[in-house]
Write an enzyme that holds these catalytic residues in place. Structure first.
Site, PDB file in Angstrom:
ATOM      1  N   HIS A   1       0.854  -1.193   0.000  1.00  0.00           N
ATOM      2  CA  HIS A   1       0.000   0.000   0.000  1.00  0.00           C
ATOM      3  C   HIS A   1       0.884   1.235   0.000  1.00  0.00           C
ATOM      4  O   HIS A   1       1.678   1.449   0.928  1.00  0.00           O
ATOM      5  CB  HIS A   1      -0.933  -0.007   1.211  1.00  0.00           C
ATOM      6  CG  HIS A   1      -1.988  -1.064   1.089  1.00  0.00           C
ATOM      7  ND1 HIS A   1      -2.478  -1.772   2.151  1.00  0.00           N
ATOM      8  CD2 HIS A   1      -2.652  -1.524  -0.013  1.00  0.00           C
ATOM      9  CE1 HIS A   1      -3.402  -2.620   1.713  1.00  0.00           C
ATOM     10  NE2 HIS A   1      -3.514  -2.496   0.410  1.00  0.00           N
TER      11      HIS A   1
ATOM     12  N   GLU B   1       1.474   3.970   2.973  1.00  0.00           N
ATOM     13  CA  GLU B   1       1.905   3.503   4.299  1.00  0.00           C
ATOM     14  C   GLU B   1       3.433   3.555   4.379  1.00  0.00           C
ATOM     15  O   GLU B   1       4.123   2.543   4.458  1.00  0.00           O
ATOM     16  CB  GLU B   1       1.341   2.083   4.532  1.00  0.00           C
ATOM     17  CG  GLU B   1      -0.189   2.089   4.516  1.00  0.00           C
ATOM     18  CD  GLU B   1      -0.831   0.704   4.426  1.00  0.00           C
ATOM     19  OE1 GLU B   1      -0.136  -0.303   4.612  1.00  0.00           O
ATOM     20  OE2 GLU B   1      -2.047   0.635   4.155  1.00  0.00           O
TER      21      GLU B   1
ATOM     22  N   ARG C   1      -3.176   4.554  -2.448  1.00  0.00           N
ATOM     23  CA  ARG C   1      -2.992   3.240  -1.813  1.00  0.00           C
ATOM     24  C   ARG C   1      -2.651   2.128  -2.816  1.00  0.00           C
ATOM     25  O   ARG C   1      -1.837   1.252  -2.543  1.00  0.00           O
ATOM     26  CB  ARG C   1      -4.304   2.894  -1.103  1.00  0.00           C
ATOM     27  CG  ARG C   1      -4.474   1.447  -0.652  1.00  0.00           C
ATOM     28  CD  ARG C   1      -5.796   1.324   0.098  1.00  0.00           C
ATOM     29  NE  ARG C   1      -6.263  -0.027   0.284  1.00  0.00           N
ATOM     30  CZ  ARG C   1      -6.194  -0.705   1.435  1.00  0.00           C
ATOM     31  NH1 ARG C   1      -5.611  -0.161   2.498  1.00  0.00           N
ATOM     32  NH2 ARG C   1      -6.695  -1.921   1.538  1.00  0.00           N
TER      33      ARG C   1
ATOM     34  N   HIS D   1       2.382  -3.182   7.193  1.00  0.00           N
ATOM     35  CA  HIS D   1       1.388  -2.165   6.847  1.00  0.00           C
ATOM     36  C   HIS D   1       1.307  -1.131   7.968  1.00  0.00           C
ATOM     37  O   HIS D   1       1.880  -1.311   9.032  1.00  0.00           O
ATOM     38  CB  HIS D   1      -0.003  -2.796   6.722  1.00  0.00           C
ATOM     39  CG  HIS D   1      -0.188  -3.642   5.505  1.00  0.00           C
ATOM     40  ND1 HIS D   1      -0.933  -3.246   4.435  1.00  0.00           N
ATOM     41  CD2 HIS D   1       0.304  -4.863   5.189  1.00  0.00           C
ATOM     42  CE1 HIS D   1      -0.918  -4.194   3.508  1.00  0.00           C
ATOM     43  NE2 HIS D   1      -0.174  -5.198   3.941  1.00  0.00           N
TER      44      HIS D   1
HETATM   45  N1  ING Z   1      -4.698  -3.016   6.328  1.00  0.00           N
HETATM   46  C1  ING Z   1      -4.742  -4.254   5.581  1.00  0.00           C
HETATM   47  C2  ING Z   1      -5.518  -4.065   4.288  1.00  0.00           C
HETATM   48  O1  ING Z   1      -5.056  -4.575   3.293  1.00  0.00           O
HETATM   49  C3  ING Z   1      -5.267  -6.624   5.605  1.00  0.00           C
HETATM   50  C4  ING Z   1      -5.324  -5.368   6.355  1.00  0.00           C
HETATM   51  C5  ING Z   1      -4.098  -7.355   5.607  1.00  0.00           C
HETATM   52  C6  ING Z   1      -6.349  -7.084   4.871  1.00  0.00           C
HETATM   53  C7  ING Z   1      -4.001  -8.557   4.907  1.00  0.00           C
HETATM   54  C8  ING Z   1      -6.258  -8.261   4.151  1.00  0.00           C
HETATM   55  C9  ING Z   1      -5.100  -9.001   4.181  1.00  0.00           C
HETATM   56  O2  ING Z   1      -6.586  -3.448   4.299  1.00  0.00           O
HETATM   57  C10 ING Z   1      -4.178  -1.887   5.846  1.00  0.00           C
HETATM   58  N2  ING Z   1      -4.058  -0.850   6.699  1.00  0.00           N
HETATM   59  O3  ING Z   1      -3.801  -1.789   4.705  1.00  0.00           O
HETATM   60 ZN    ZN Z   2      -1.951  -1.540   4.117  1.00  0.00          ZN
END
Ligand code: ING
Ligand code: ZN
Length: 308
Positions: A68, A71, A124, A194
């Site tokens: 992402h 981040e 993102r 993340h």
């Molecule tokens: N959180 C993650 C996201 O992708 C996640 C949480 C991790 C979801 C792994 C699914 C699999 O939304 C952030 N902040 O990106």
């Molecule tokens: Zn993330």
């Protein structure tokens, strides 16, 4: 972007500077560091990382960050970990660097990361074009119960899963790398970094069903949050991703665990800014303590797993 000789953990750095720093570390420690290239992204940027190795027979740990784009703390933590493994005088860290091989890819979404520096700090996804809008959430694109929960089929959304499972080049490059190396390199641990929420999460993301090694992953996660608490006083919640943050499918961690067969898999959500209004914009003074927490948690997990 600045000269990689001034690299530190008091600033966030451009993609180019991070990659120059990886090259510099390989020049400085030629016996221990190999720069790796998974291949190119949608817009032709390299997906570069390093292998830190002391012995070809070691088991290995794989760390991925920057899936992402906004981040920024995640790539900064990844470079911090590389630096600690190469330079720490702490005998416990030196032992971990000796006893394991480490694969670290700080920017697995290089197009998105560049875009957050050049155009939109809050971007993102990747930068794939869909008519009048852009971007697939690469952490919803993996071929494991793809687009079944907590993701979107709408390309305008922040959590767009993509047109099909594994549609994105960045996803394909990482899958190919893990498929080619997980067995041969004995990759037993997979960590995705993340931000933000202060959580240490393990599979599954797509279902509340428990993984076969749930009790172990819960125990290692609890030890890791206790280690962070002792270091900085911060509380990190541990648990399965589904029960801890929100149900979501197509994440790299679920794929690594279920499809690539890597038993120990975690997604960390690191610190957010002190003022929650700022969302992903963590002050640079927070880089060092946050990155240190990430490394402390990884060390606790690896050490707890070794005792089993
Ligand atoms: N959180 C993650 C996201 O992708 C996640 C949480 C991790 C979801 C792994 C699914 C699999 O939304 C952030 N902040 O990106
Ligand atoms: Zn993330």
């Amino acid at each position: 972007s600045i000269d990689a000789s001034k690299f530190d953990w008091q600033h966030f750095f451009h993609l180019k500077t991070i990659y120059e720093w990886l090259d510099k570390m390989a020049e400085k420690y030629p016996q221990r560091v190999t720069v790796l290239d998974m291949g190119t992204s949608t817009q032709g940027n390299a997906i570069k990382g390093v292998k830190l190795s002391s012995s070809p027979s070691n088991k290995a740990i794989f760390i991925e960050s920057g899936i992402h784009a906004r981040e920024w703390i995640a790539p900064a933590a990844a470079t911090y970990i590389i630096n600690q493994l190469l330079t720490s005088q702490d005998p416990k860290v030196q032992k971990l660097a000796q006893d394991y091989n480490w694969f670290v890819f700080p920017c697995v979404n290089p197009d998105g990361y560049k875009y957050t520096f050049e155009h939109d700090r809050m971007w993102r996804k990747n930068r794939q074009l869909f008519g009048t809008c852009r971007g697939v959430d690469l952490n919803r694109n993996y071929p494991d119960h793809w687009n079944s929960t907590g993701s979107s089929s709408d390309p305008t959304r922040y959590d767009f899963a993509g047109p099909s499972a594994g549609s994105e080049l960045e996803t394909q490059r990482l899958i190919e790398f893990i498929r080619a190396n997980a067995g041969k390199e004995q990759i037993k641990t997979y960590i995705a970094l993340h931000s933000y929420s202060q959580m240490l999460m393990f599979p599954y993301g797509y279902t509340k069903e428990r993984v076969s090694n749930y009790d172990d992953l819960q125990e290692f996660g609890k030890k890791a949050s206790a280690a962070i608490k002792a270091e900085s006083g911060r509380d990190y919640v541990s648990g399965s991703l589904y029960e801890t943050i929100y149900p979501s499918s197509g994440g790299s961690m679920d794929w690594a665990h279920s499809e690539a067969g890597i038993p120990i898999a975690y997604t960390f959500e690191l610190r957010g800014p002190p003022d929650s209004q700022d969302l992903f914009i963590l002050p640079a003074v927070e880089i060092q303590p946050t990155a240190s927490e990430a490394f402390t948690a990884i060390r606790a997990i690896v050490e707890a797993a070794a005792e089993k």
